[in-house]
Write a protein that holds these residues in place. Structure first.
Motif, mmCIF file in Angstrom:
data_model
loop_
_atom_site.group_PDB
_atom_site.id
_atom_site.type_symbol
_atom_site.label_atom_id
_atom_site.label_comp_id
_atom_site.label_asym_id
_atom_site.label_seq_id
_atom_site.Cartn_x
_atom_site.Cartn_y
_atom_site.Cartn_z
ATOM 1 N N SER A 1 16.305 49.719 -41.182
ATOM 2 C CA SER A 1 16.809 48.651 -40.323
ATOM 3 C C SER A 1 17.386 47.485 -41.130
ATOM 4 N N LEU B 1 16.019 58.962 -31.471
ATOM 5 C CA LEU B 1 14.986 58.587 -32.445
ATOM 6 C C LEU B 1 13.839 59.586 -32.346
ATOM 7 N N THR C 1 9.602 57.498 -37.101
ATOM 8 C CA THR C 1 9.728 56.246 -37.835
ATOM 9 C C THR C 1 8.695 56.235 -38.950
ATOM 10 N N THR D 1 11.285 49.640 -42.558
ATOM 11 C CA THR D 1 11.227 50.537 -41.415
ATOM 12 C C THR D 1 12.376 51.529 -41.544
ATOM 13 N N ASN E 1 14.031 54.766 -39.815
ATOM 14 C CA ASN E 1 14.103 55.572 -38.606
ATOM 15 C C ASN E 1 14.840 56.873 -38.889
ATOM 16 N N TYR F 1 16.775 59.849 -36.937
ATOM 17 C CA TYR F 1 17.413 60.202 -35.670
ATOM 18 C C TYR F 1 17.880 61.647 -35.721
#
Length: 125
Positions: free
Chosen positions: A74, A101, A104, A111, A113, A115
């Motif tokens: 992020s 998503l 995580t 952070t 993620n 996908y």
């Protein structure tokens, strides 16, 4: 009682080293995964999953290179050298229109993620 609280809190906000996250990723995803993004190489360290390192800021490359999953942070430590999730959302919004998503990870205070990308998104080069 305090130890129980600390343990419960730790489990809710588990942070991984890079190697721990890579080992967890290897357990979480099948070898048919093709991982892309700035965090792809570190997450693929402990598996046979191919990683495509998307360094740079060419958002259209994310639409042309075939991959099944995107690993993006992020707000990364060197966000001027690669696209973070917020920058990708701004530059290539259609990528996230076709993304779900699925996982995580907290890696060294970042952070990250992961996908799953719908394969119908791909355009011809």
């Amino acid at each position: 009682m305090l130890q129980t609280y600390q343990y419960a809190t730790m489990q809710q906000t588990a942070q991984f080293t890079t190697i721990e996250a890579a080992r967890q990723f290897a357990q979480d995803f099948p070898e048919s995964t093709i991982l892309s993004g700035p965090f792809a190489p570190p997450l693929a360290l402990e598996s046979h999953i191919p990683a495509i390192w998307m360094l740079g800021n060419d958002g259209q490359a994310f639409l042309q290179i075939p991959f099944t999953h995107l690993a993006v942070d992020s707000a990364g430590p060197i966000s001027s050298r690669y696209l973070t999730e917020d920058q990708l959302r701004d530059n290539v919004p259609e990528l996230f229109d076709h993304a779900k998503l699925v996982k995580t990870y907290m890696i060294r205070d970042y952070t990250v993620n992961v996908y799953e990308i719908d394969k119908t998104l791909r355009t011809s080069p």
